[in-house]
Design a protein around this motif. Structure first.
Motif, PDB file in Angstrom:
ATOM      1  N   VAL A   4       0.843  -1.197   0.000  1.00 24.28           N
ATOM      2  CA  VAL A   4       0.000   0.000   0.000  1.00 24.28           C
ATOM      3  C   VAL A   4       0.878   1.247   0.000  1.00 24.28           C
ATOM      4  N   GLU A   5       1.938   1.226   0.799  1.00 25.20           N
ATOM      5  CA  GLU A   5       2.857   2.364   0.860  1.00 25.20           C
ATOM      6  C   GLU A   5       3.551   2.572  -0.488  1.00 25.20           C
ATOM      7  N   ILE A   6       3.981   1.489  -1.125  1.00 21.46           N
ATOM      8  CA  ILE A   6       4.601   1.592  -2.445  1.00 21.46           C
ATOM      9  C   ILE A   6       3.606   2.176  -3.435  1.00 21.46           C
ATOM     10  N   GLN A  91      10.787  -5.950  -2.559  1.00 12.89           N
ATOM     11  CA  GLN A  91       9.765  -4.998  -2.136  1.00 12.89           C
ATOM     12  C   GLN A  91      10.424  -3.696  -1.665  1.00 12.89           C
ATOM     13  N   ASP A  92      11.529  -3.818  -0.931  1.00 17.02           N
ATOM     14  CA  ASP A  92      12.268  -2.634  -0.477  1.00 17.02           C
ATOM     15  C   ASP A  92      12.891  -1.894  -1.660  1.00 17.02           C
ATOM     16  N   PHE A  93      13.351  -2.666  -2.644  1.00 18.68           N
ATOM     17  CA  PHE A  93      13.924  -2.046  -3.844  1.00 18.68           C
ATOM     18  C   PHE A  93      12.889  -1.161  -4.531  1.00 18.68           C
ATOM     19  N   TRP A  94      11.678  -1.682  -4.713  1.00 12.48           N
ATOM     20  CA  TRP A  94      10.642  -0.894  -5.387  1.00 12.48           C
ATOM     21  C   TRP A  94      10.224   0.311  -4.553  1.00 12.48           C
ATOM     22  N   TYR A  99      10.558   6.168  -4.002  1.00 11.10           N
ATOM     23  CA  TYR A  99      10.962   7.356  -3.258  1.00 11.10           C
ATOM     24  C   TYR A  99      11.939   8.210  -4.058  1.00 11.10           C
ATOM     25  N   ASN A 100      12.929   7.556  -4.679  1.00  9.00           N
ATOM     26  CA  ASN A 100      13.936   8.293  -5.440  1.00  9.00           C
ATOM     27  C   ASN A 100      13.334   8.986  -6.657  1.00  9.00           C
TER      28      ASN A 100
END
Length: 158
Positions: A4-6, A91-94, A99-100
């Motif tokens: 959801v955050e992504i 998931q962290d990569f995406w 963010y970037n």
């Protein structure tokens, strides 16, 4: 929760990108840009920024942009380092990628609003109602020679 955050990050990035595209469309007309941005909106922005940063002997905006770019680069390097060390889940990569990209798109938006649309102005020739004239190479050589003599004479007087 992470997905959801992504999703929210990508949506906010998309919204910022759409705002940039819409602004680009409106300011693609040089006359519109001249009268609505350069002579109206930008005058207010620059006046406000001069009040805030006028006492400083350096351009604050350049340092802000450089700081944003540096922050983006450092974050990108951290992500690449984590990928190489295999400490980063997909998931962290995406999430980091989202963010970037949002940071980068935000920098572009801030740049356009604070200064960038001035590049789409009509220009000083239009403001001064100058008409372009053709010159021969000989006339330009004479002008350059005359200007060089004047510069050298001025330098000798100093």
């Amino acid at each position: 929760m992470h997905k959801v955050e992504i999703r929210k990050t990508w949506i906010s990035t998309g919204i910022i990108a759409v705002v940039i595209i819409v602004l680009h469309y409106f300011f693609s007309d040089a006359t519109f840009t001249e009268y609505n941005y350069s002579q109206d909106w930008y005058v207010s922005i620059s006046s406000g920024l001069r009040v805030i940063s006028g006492a400083l002997p350096f351009p604050v905006g350049d340092f802000l942009y450089a700081g944003f770019v540096l922050l983006w680069i450092v974050t990108a390097i951290d992500v690449i380092r984590a990928i190489i060390k295999k400490d980063l889940r997909m998931q962290d990569f995406w999430m980091e990628t989202a963010y970037n990209i949002r940071k980068l798109v935000s920098i572009v938006l801030v740049f356009y609003l604070m200064w960038g649309f001035n590049y789409k102005r009509l220009g000083i020739a239009h403001q001064l109602e100058l008409t372009p004239q053709s010159y021969t190479t000989g006339e330009l050589d004479t002008l350059v020679t005359d200007l060089q003599k004047k510069v050298n004479a001025t330098r000798q007087r100093m």
